[in-house]
Structure formats: C-alpha cells, structure tokens
Enzyme design. Structure first.
Site, PDB file in Angstrom:
ATOM      1  CE  LYS A  93      -3.695   0.291   2.551  1.00  0.00           C
ATOM      2  NZ  LYS A  93      -4.596   0.218   3.742  1.00  0.00           N
ATOM      3  N   GLY A 104       0.324  13.062  -6.436  1.00  0.00           N
ATOM      4  CA  GLY A 104      -0.774  14.009  -6.554  1.00  0.00           C
ATOM      5  C   GLY A 104      -0.491  15.305  -5.808  1.00  0.00           C
ATOM      6  CB  ALA A 116      13.435   6.072  -1.430  1.00  0.00           C
ATOM      7  CE1 TYR A 147      11.191  -2.069   0.282  1.00  0.00           C
ATOM      8  CE2 TYR A 147      12.947  -3.384  -0.703  1.00  0.00           C
ATOM      9  CZ  TYR A 147      12.511  -2.197  -0.138  1.00  0.00           C
ATOM     10  OH  TYR A 147      13.377  -1.144   0.001  1.00  0.00           O
ATOM     11  CE  LYS A 151      10.859   0.997  -1.816  1.00  0.00           C
ATOM     12  NZ  LYS A 151      10.745   2.415  -1.423  1.00  0.00           N
ATOM     13  CB  THR A 177      22.334   2.762   2.809  1.00  0.00           C
ATOM     14  OG1 THR A 177      22.225   2.934   1.395  1.00  0.00           O
ATOM     15  CG2 THR A 177      22.915   4.021   3.409  1.00  0.00           C
ATOM     16  NE  ARG A 188      17.737  -2.470   6.860  1.00  0.00           N
ATOM     17  CZ  ARG A 188      17.341  -1.225   6.636  1.00  0.00           C
ATOM     18  NH1 ARG A 188      17.471  -0.693   5.441  1.00  0.00           N
ATOM     19  NH2 ARG A 188      16.789  -0.512   7.609  1.00  0.00           N
TER      20      ARG A 188
END
Length: 329
Positions: A93, A104, A116, A147, A151, A177, A188
């Site tokens: 979402k 918008g 991003a 995911y 993207k 990063t 991560r």
C-alpha cells in the site's frame, strides 16, 4: 525565502539523516511518519529546531500540506525483510497508494519529487554489476515480491506522472546503506552482525556466505540523493557503493572489528534472496559527479561506535517516549 521540503519516512534510518542534511542546507523541513517501522528517537534532536516540523500521518491516507512546497522526498516504506514479511499488505500500500498520494500532492503544489526506489527492483540479478537499463529478475509471487513489486510499481507510476503530467520527478535506486540510527533488530546484515557480536552470540549467515553485497555509508548515500534531487536528470539512478564483498568475508571483518570470539553459523538461504548485489554507478558519476568517499573500514568503525552507545535494553528491544513537540495529527 527558505525552500520547503516534505520528507516522508522521516523517523527512519535514511529519512532522519535526510532531515538533518536539508536543515543544514537551509531548508524548512516537514517530516512525516506513522512510526510503523520508524523510530521516534531518530528525531528527538530536532524537537526544538525552528526549521523543522513533524506530522504524524500514514501516507496511504490523503495528504494535505498547507502553503507552498518546493520538494518532496518519498522515503516512507518498510525496507528490511523482517518488516515487509511481517506487514506485506502495508508494504504494498505504501508503494502504491502512498506514492500515488504524494505524486498528486507534488502535482498540486508544482513541487519536484524524488522517490526512494531500491536495488531490489533487480531481484536476483542475471546481470552483474547491475546497470539502470537492466530490467531485473523478480519473482512477483514470492515472499519478497511484496517489496520488490511495490518499488517497481512506484517507479512506473512516477514515470507515468512525469510523462503524462509533466511532473518533475527523480528516482534513486538505493543499494545497501548503513550507519548510525539503523535498527539492530531489522534483519539486515550489518545491524544483525553487530547486534549478535554485542550480545555475545554467534554470527548467523544465511546460505554458504558466497553471496555478495555492496555497502554504502549513509553520508555518501545522502550526498548522492541530495545531488540527484537538485539535478536535471529524470530517469532512475543507482546510488550505492560498488565495492563488493561476500557475506562470509564481511562476517569475518565484523568479528575483527568488534574483537569478539564468536563463531560463524550457517542457516538455510531464504527464498529469492539475491546471490549478487553490486551497483554500476557510471551514470551517477556522469550525471551527478557523485561517487562514495567513505571506505568500509571507516564507515563500519563509526557505525560500531554508535551501536556501542545503545543501552542493554536497546540491544534487544527499543522502547522510546513519545515525540511530543512539532507533531500535528
């Protein structure tokens, strides 16, 4: 007059560093987050800053910002496997409805927007290193698809607004990063390894450790994003560090850095986990005159010093007081 910028995902790792950078550059920053994965602690130092205000809001709901707006940085999204596997619907979402809302808003305000994106749009790549014109190898129905496809859709709708409405858009494809303010429990590689070292646990590698990653220090990443936003280039740009390392070699570096005596243990590789990840940054060098400056040894030393300041409770679970000032409901 001060330029005004809206930064979504402002309480996140990257979002909070971007707030700092744009305030330091003389911008008036509006931060927005719903704290589904962001951490209020990351913004405590901005509570009294007159160039910053915060709006607690879910970007998948209608967004209203009073007055003029010059720029938007859309960084609201779960970004780690633990998060987007736990909240898959919200992940989809925010990439679709949230991006639509912000595009918008950008159109209504005549603002330039940077979204991003991520190296995950390349999936488990069949091309190495990855260039911006590679279309990727993504499993749309796998567990990581929520995911990856969020993207990829985000990029598509952004380009549609650019082409159909003439909106000024920028797309940053962000590679791994790291740095201060990362969450230890987000799954991560870097916070997982450092967290395990600090807790005296063995370091866990998923797979045989031959898979590769390329790690970019947060200051370099922020510089690349800053330059991309202010550039005239509208197509996707890889922002990452091209220095590649295997996960096994990296685990050994972390053990040496932390001075611990833990072993390395191996577990099954998750489905669709990419085996290679390395950005080709030729385009960023050409269009932005950008490349990373901070090597992994220096960046990891800074990151480890940050994690060492965390309390014992934070090593296992972070609980923080409400972020009281600058909040609008």
């Amino acid at each position: 007059m001060m330029k005004k910028i809206l930064i979504t995902g402002a309480a996140g790792f990257l979002g909070s560093h971007l707030c700092d950078r744009f305030i330091n550059e003389g911008y008036y920053v509006i931060g927005m987050d719903n704290f589904i994965t962001g951490d209020k602690k990351n913004l405590f130092h901005l509570e009294e800053n007159l160039c910053f205000e915060f709006i607690e809001h879910d970007v998948t709901e209608f967004i209203n910002i009073e007055g003029d707006l010059d720029y938007i940085l859309h960084f609201a999204s779960p970004a780690s496997p633990i998060d987007y596997l736990k909240i898959p619907i919200q992940t989809l979402k925010v990439g679709s409805l949230g991006t639509h809302n912000l595009l918008g808003l950008a159109k209504a305000k005549k603002a330039r927007i940077l979204i991003a994106s991520t190296s995950e749009v390349y999936g488990d790549p069949l091309v190495h290193p990855q260039t911006e014109n590679y279309y990727g190898n993504v499993n749309t129905i796998g567990p990581r698809g929520v995911y990856d496809e969020a993207k990829r859709f985000q990029e598509s709708i952004t380009m549609a607004y650019h082409r159909f409405h003439g909106l000024e858009t920028r797309i940053a494809r962000i590679f791994n990063t790291y740095g201060p303010r990362m969450r230890l429990n987000d799954g991560r590689v870097i916070p997982a390894f450092i967290g395990q070292a600090l807790r005296g646990e063995d370091l866990t590698i998923f797979g045989d450790g031959s898979q590769t990653r390329s790690f970019c220090y947060v200051d370099d990443q922020v510089e690349g994003i800053y330059k991309l936003l202010l550039s005239s280039y509208g197509l996707p740009v890889n922002i990452g560090n091209p220095h590649e390392i295997t996960i096994k070699e990296f685990a050994e570096e972390v053990i040496k850095l932390t001075g611990t005596t833990q072993n390395i243990v191996y577990k099954e590789l998750p489905q669709d986990d990419p085996l290679q990840r390395q950005p080709d940054i030729s385009l960023a060098k050409k269009q932005l005159n950008w490349e990373p400056k901070i090597n992994r040894e220096e960046g990891m030393a800074r990151t480890y010093e940050y994690f060492k300041t965390l309390s014992k409770e934070e090593l296992f679970k972070s609980e923080h007081k409400d972020f009281k000032n600058h909040i609008k409901k």
